[in-house]
Design a protein around this motif. Structure first.
Motif, mmCIF file in Angstrom:
data_model
loop_
_atom_site.group_PDB
_atom_site.id
_atom_site.type_symbol
_atom_site.label_atom_id
_atom_site.label_comp_id
_atom_site.label_asym_id
_atom_site.label_seq_id
_atom_site.Cartn_x
_atom_site.Cartn_y
_atom_site.Cartn_z
ATOM 1 N N CYS B 202 0.849 -1.192 0.000
ATOM 2 C CA CYS B 202 0.000 0.000 0.000
ATOM 3 C C CYS B 202 0.885 1.242 0.000
ATOM 4 C CB CYS B 202 -0.910 -0.004 1.226
ATOM 5 S SG CYS B 202 -2.139 1.310 1.193
ATOM 6 N N LYS B 203 0.844 1.953 -1.113
ATOM 7 C CA LYS B 203 1.767 3.065 -1.334
ATOM 8 C C LYS B 203 1.509 4.240 -0.393
ATOM 9 C CE LYS B 203 3.640 5.446 -5.416
ATOM 10 N NZ LYS B 203 5.020 5.010 -5.221
ATOM 11 N N THR B 204 0.304 4.337 0.112
ATOM 12 C CA THR B 204 -0.015 5.500 0.940
ATOM 13 C C THR B 204 -0.273 5.129 2.407
ATOM 14 O OG1 THR B 204 -2.336 5.322 0.290
ATOM 15 C CG2 THR B 204 -0.951 6.841 -0.971
ATOM 16 N N GLU B 205 0.231 3.989 2.806
ATOM 17 C CA GLU B 205 0.209 3.564 4.212
ATOM 18 C C GLU B 205 -1.196 3.425 4.803
ATOM 19 O OE1 GLU B 205 2.143 6.589 3.660
ATOM 20 O OE2 GLU B 205 4.211 5.899 3.890
ATOM 21 N N ARG B 206 -2.170 3.150 3.929
ATOM 22 C CA ARG B 206 -3.507 2.927 4.472
ATOM 23 C C ARG B 206 -3.633 1.513 5.046
ATOM 24 N NH1 ARG B 206 -3.886 7.463 1.874
ATOM 25 N NH2 ARG B 206 -5.781 8.715 2.052
ATOM 26 N N LYS B 207 -3.047 0.542 4.352
ATOM 27 C CA LYS B 207 -2.997 -0.799 4.952
ATOM 28 C C LYS B 207 -2.148 -0.721 6.223
ATOM 29 C CE LYS B 207 -1.878 -4.336 2.316
ATOM 30 N NZ LYS B 207 -0.984 -5.252 1.548
ATOM 31 N N GLN B 208 -2.711 -1.205 7.301
ATOM 32 C CA GLN B 208 -2.011 -1.132 8.578
ATOM 33 C C GLN B 208 -1.102 -2.357 8.741
ATOM 34 O OE1 GLN B 208 -2.617 1.939 10.756
ATOM 35 N NE2 GLN B 208 -2.778 2.141 8.541
ATOM 36 N N SER B 209 -0.128 -2.434 7.849
ATOM 37 C CA SER B 209 0.832 -3.534 7.894
ATOM 38 C C SER B 209 1.855 -3.260 8.990
ATOM 39 C CB SER B 209 1.540 -3.652 6.547
ATOM 40 O OG SER B 209 2.495 -2.619 6.416
ATOM 41 N N MET B 210 2.689 -4.242 9.235
ATOM 42 C CA MET B 210 3.739 -4.062 10.250
ATOM 43 C C MET B 210 4.710 -2.951 9.873
ATOM 44 S SD MET B 210 2.883 -6.237 12.556
ATOM 45 C CE MET B 210 1.248 -5.659 12.104
ATOM 46 N N LEU B 211 4.822 -2.687 8.593
ATOM 47 C CA LEU B 211 5.751 -1.657 8.117
ATOM 48 C C LEU B 211 5.413 -0.275 8.663
ATOM 49 C CD1 LEU B 211 8.150 -1.209 6.159
ATOM 50 C CD2 LEU B 211 6.490 -0.861 4.344
ATOM 51 N N VAL B 212 4.123 -0.028 8.895
ATOM 52 C CA VAL B 212 3.719 1.315 9.348
ATOM 53 C C VAL B 212 3.086 1.292 10.740
ATOM 54 C CG1 VAL B 212 3.418 2.156 7.003
ATOM 55 C CG2 VAL B 212 1.461 1.189 8.197
ATOM 56 N N THR B 213 3.109 0.153 11.399
ATOM 57 C CA THR B 213 2.494 0.072 12.730
ATOM 58 C C THR B 213 3.504 -0.460 13.752
ATOM 59 O OG1 THR B 213 1.556 -2.107 12.202
ATOM 60 C CG2 THR B 213 0.133 -0.201 11.827
ATOM 61 N N TYR B 214 3.465 -1.769 13.950
ATOM 62 C CA TYR B 214 4.247 -2.333 15.053
ATOM 63 C C TYR B 214 5.760 -2.126 14.903
ATOM 64 C CZ TYR B 214 0.409 -4.634 17.572
ATOM 65 O OH TYR B 214 -0.697 -4.888 18.336
ATOM 66 N N LEU B 215 6.279 -2.098 13.690
ATOM 67 C CA LEU B 215 7.735 -1.915 13.560
ATOM 68 C C LEU B 215 8.172 -0.504 13.959
ATOM 69 C CD1 LEU B 215 8.530 -4.041 10.369
ATOM 70 C CD2 LEU B 215 9.163 -4.565 12.744
ATOM 71 N N PRO B 216 7.525 0.543 13.426
ATOM 72 C CA PRO B 216 7.909 1.870 13.912
ATOM 73 C C PRO B 216 7.655 2.043 15.405
ATOM 74 C CG PRO B 216 6.247 2.043 12.162
ATOM 75 C CD PRO B 216 6.633 0.612 12.265
ATOM 76 N N TRP B 217 6.601 1.417 15.910
ATOM 77 C CA TRP B 217 6.332 1.525 17.342
ATOM 78 C C TRP B 217 7.444 0.829 18.139
ATOM 79 C CZ3 TRP B 217 0.665 -0.704 16.837
ATOM 80 C CH2 TRP B 217 -0.099 0.191 16.079
ATOM 81 N N ALA B 218 7.849 -0.346 17.646
ATOM 82 C CA ALA B 218 8.943 -1.055 18.332
ATOM 83 C C ALA B 218 10.218 -0.231 18.282
ATOM 84 C CB ALA B 218 9.158 -2.427 17.678
ATOM 85 N N ALA B 219 10.492 0.345 17.114
ATOM 86 C CA ALA B 219 11.705 1.155 16.963
ATOM 87 C C ALA B 219 11.660 2.362 17.899
ATOM 88 C CB ALA B 219 11.850 1.608 15.516
ATOM 89 N N ALA B 220 10.474 2.926 18.057
ATOM 90 C CA ALA B 220 10.342 4.077 18.952
ATOM 91 C C ALA B 220 10.665 3.690 20.396
ATOM 92 C CB ALA B 220 8.931 4.649 18.865
ATOM 93 N N HIS B 221 10.474 2.436 20.708
ATOM 94 C CA HIS B 221 10.825 1.938 22.037
ATOM 95 C C HIS B 221 12.241 1.375 22.063
ATOM 96 C CE1 HIS B 221 7.125 2.472 24.318
ATOM 97 N NE2 HIS B 221 6.444 2.114 23.251
ATOM 98 N N GLY B 222 13.004 1.632 21.036
ATOM 99 C CA GLY B 222 14.422 1.273 21.063
ATOM 100 C C GLY B 222 14.798 0.034 20.277
ATOM 101 N N ALA B 223 13.835 -0.677 19.708
ATOM 102 C CA ALA B 223 14.189 -1.869 18.935
ATOM 103 C C ALA B 223 15.000 -1.466 17.705
ATOM 104 C CB ALA B 223 12.925 -2.612 18.508
#
Lengths: 193, 517
Positions: B202-223
């Protein structure tokens, strides 16, 4: 159609699973990638491809003519206007050596498979009617032959219709996000709990 | 272990994109890293595990074999996406070569390239797990908090009327005429733009894939996240995990560096094909590792309609028929799915030469139904010394379900007004009237290269259970025979789900992460 006269006897049985799987993988690889025009032409107008041998290019070109008689339907030519074989050539250039070798083997076999039943003729020397009969016989042949034919059929067709010049004929819109100017949302907000 | 408060206080997240260490960032020939937890894979299981553990304060390192492709670089060209975003460039197949096993291979894994369909685990599947595998902790009630959590986090909601595309509306009417239960899908999507290119990312990040949800969230917590990093082995000492080793390989296949990670906990989340392969290469686990593989073999049943449908327009997946979902009623699901030009070339054999061109010219009049069955776990994943092998043949036990699902799909098409329904076979077979369904479909036989099957949902190859003789993992996701190794992906599923598994994997990964000590 009567398949009784079609080529099955007198040829090396080709039933090894590994080879069949390899043929499928090659076919899938052929369906992916490759977008640009490739190839150049000799002084007499014959296309020369960087990653396909002359024989491979001949087989693929002839197969494209047989599978996709597009001009009869007012669609862009599958061997002229749309660079179907050139697309496959580009893909061959990006293939891993093992996959490339397998593609060569698939095409080599396909070219020689009709020799027993069509007056020792190779595929590229069959006339249109014979070539079509050969392809159809492969499609209803042994499981190896069906797999090989499905692979080549898919590869040729996908590499024709993936070209945007074919899309108006299908009323297909292709990529739309840019055209529609769809706004990007970015990363989802962090959960609050 | 790191201090939880410090990490949470410093959470910051970029609005777009993700900080990923890629092969192009590596300048040394050898990387030596350490972490509290190393996670292999960044898809549904890996990303959820990474976030849940990072927010607890653990130092998390995620290793992804595939490339990092930011959303803006998605091309909406399926053939090109196969090359860049899918395992084996979209050519991953069983040893017979007649079943494609499609999996994402990029940062975010299959969640980047799926159709967003979001089902909870059916209740009768939990009952089966309870009855056959001793998994008494898994009930609809006990798992409800996990489902609710991921559904909230991923904006999962039922399709609204404008998200039911023409193909889904037409086929809904067919199902209703037959008196079958038909429902809108739930999907993990925000403000769907109806582009129809879900399978290309999904080019505009509408699909809530891990690429735009849990991964950035994990990275924000230091992952930390490394792409282009293929794990070869899990390392152990005295029966305990101590880390992993592997290689950094760039997109041209060039070996850039060796990598070794020291970590006391290893979470396997590479998917149901790669997870057992890595464990087998490492010599870990019992003889159940790699066995019991199921894959939801699917048909894509296409049909031509008198009116234009334009199957590539609108939301790709709109409605499904659950009339036959329970095993007592047939054990299959029918999902109405859109498709593009490349898929049309692959799914049917309407005839060679002119008939094929005519078939393609009718592309705007096509619509399709995906069949999913509750297959038995008859397959096996094996590392053969230098390559993986997926041993899976449709079993004679499952063949009747496949044929029943196919007949139902054909009936639904005809009830919806289809002029011709193409059978997913290597032969040119089709049905134009209801009276011919049995005669035509019964021509299909269970032999290699006769049926055109695709698997979108590999699962079960490291299944969990209470009996060590029949399971690779215990009910908490711990790999048997070694301490500190967990499995948190679809490999864990003891039996095939019958429905799209992404939500089950999210919930299970969260469940396992909560039990990582």
């Amino acid at each position: 159609m009567n398949n009784n006269n079609l080529p099955t006897a007198g040829l090396e049985p080709l039933t090894r699973r590994g080879f069949l799987r390899a043929a499928t993988l090659t076919g899938m690889a052929l369906t992916a990638g490759c977008a640009s025009l490739g190839g150049r032409r000799t002084p007499n107008g014959e296309a020369v491809y960087a990653h396909l041998s002359e024989e491979e290019a001949r087989v693929l070109t002839r197969l494209t003519e047989i599978l996709l008689p597009t001009e009869q339907f007012g669609l862009p030519s599958s061997t002229g206007e749309v660079p179907t074989v050139a697309n496959i050539n580009d893909m061959a250039g990006d293939m891993a050596p093992q996959t490339r070798d397998l593609m060569a083997m698939v095409l080599w076999i396909f070219e020689r498979r009709p020799m027993a039943s069509f007056r020792f003729s190779r595929f590229t020397r069959l006339d249109d009617e014979e070539a079509l009969r050969y392809v159809r016989a492969m499609q209803s042949g042994t499981f190896f032959e069906r797999g090989l034919m499905t692979t080549l059929h898919t590869a040729v067709c996908v590499n024709y219709w993936r070209d945007s010049r074919t899309w108006p004929g299908l009323d297909y819109h292709g990529p739309v996000t840019g055209i529609w100017g769809v706004r990007r949302l970015g990363n989802a907000p962090m959960p609050t709990a | 272990m790191s201090d939880t408060a410090d990490r949470i206080d410093t959470v910051e997240m970029p609005r777009e994109g993700l900080a990923v260490v890629q092969a192009s960032d590596i300048s040394s020939e050898r990387l030596e890293l350490s972490a509290d937890v190393v996670i292999i894979g960044s898809g549904a299981g890996g990303a959820v595990s990474a976030y849940e553990l990072a927010r607890r304060g653990l130092d998390v390192l995620v290793l992804e074999a595939g490339p990092y492709v930011p959303s803006k670089d998605f091309t909406e060209d399926f053939t090109e996406s196969l090359e860049t975003l899918y395992e084996d460039h979209g050519g991953q197949a069983n040893t017979d070569g007649d079943l494609l096993v499609l999996q994402g291979r990029c940062v975010g894994g299959s969640t980047v390239v799926n159709g967003c369909v979001s089902f909870r685990t059916p209740d009768f599947i939990f009952e089966e797990w309870h009855r056959d595998y001793g998994l008494t902790d898994f009930t609809p009630e006990s798992m409800a908090p996990y489902f609710e959590r991921v559904e909230r986090n991923l904006s999962i909601q039922e399709n609204r009327p404008h998200e039911i595309a023409r193909h889904s509306m037409v086929l809904s009417e067919g199902a209703r005429k037959l008196g079958w239960s038909v429902k809108p899908f739930k999907r993990n999507i925000r403000e769907c733009a109806l582009t129809g290119h879900c399978l290309s990312g999904c080019k505009t990040e509408r699909k809530q894939s891990m690429l735009v949800t849990y991964l950035p969230w994990a990275a924000a917590h230091g992952a930390r996240i490394h792409s282009d990093t293929r794990v070869d082995k899990v390392l152990t000492e005295n029966g305990r995990a101590v880390g992993v080793e592997g290689r950094v390989v760039d997109r041209t296949g060039r070996h850039v560096a060796d990598i070794r990670v020291t970590a006391p906990r290893v979470i396997m989340a590479a998917g149901a094909v790669q997870t057992p392969v890595i464990l087998q290469r490492s010599g870990l686990g019992n003889d159940q590792v790699g066995r019991n593989f199921a894959c939801h073999p699917s048909f894509y049943v296409g049909a031509r309609y008198p009116q234009p449908i334009h199957p590539w327009r609108g939301a790709m997946l709109g409605v499904y028929v659950d009339e036959f979902m329970h095993p007592d009623k047939g054990g299959f699901v029918l999902e109405v799915g859109g498709l593009g030009i490349a898929e049309l070339c692959m799914i049917n054999e309407p005839g060679t030469g002119k008939p094929f061109v005519e078939y393609m010219q009718n592309a705007p009049h096509m619509a399709g139904i995906v069949t999913l069955i509750h297959d038995h776990n008859v397959g096996e994943i094996r590392w053969q010394g230098d390559h993986k092998a997926i041993h899976y043949q449709l079993s004679d036990k499952d063949f009747p379900s496949m044929m029943a699902s196919l007949k139902a799909a054909v009936r639904m098409h005809l009830a919806a007004g289809a002029e011709e329904v193409f059978l997913p076979s290597s032969e040119a077979l089709s049905v134009t009237r209801e009276a011919d369904i049995d005669r035509q479909v019964d021509k299909l036989v269970n032999k290699p290269q006769h049926l055109r099957m695709v698997s979108y949902h590999p699962q079960g190859s490291c299944r969990m259970g209470t009996d060590p003789a029949h399971s690779a993992c215990d009910p908490q996701g711990r790999l048997r025979g070694v301490e500190g190794v967990y499995v948190a992906d679809a490999s864990l599923l003891p039996s095939s789900l019958i429905v799209n598994p992404q939500v089950t994997v999210y919930a299970l990964a969260n469940y396992v992460a909560d039990r990582v000590t």
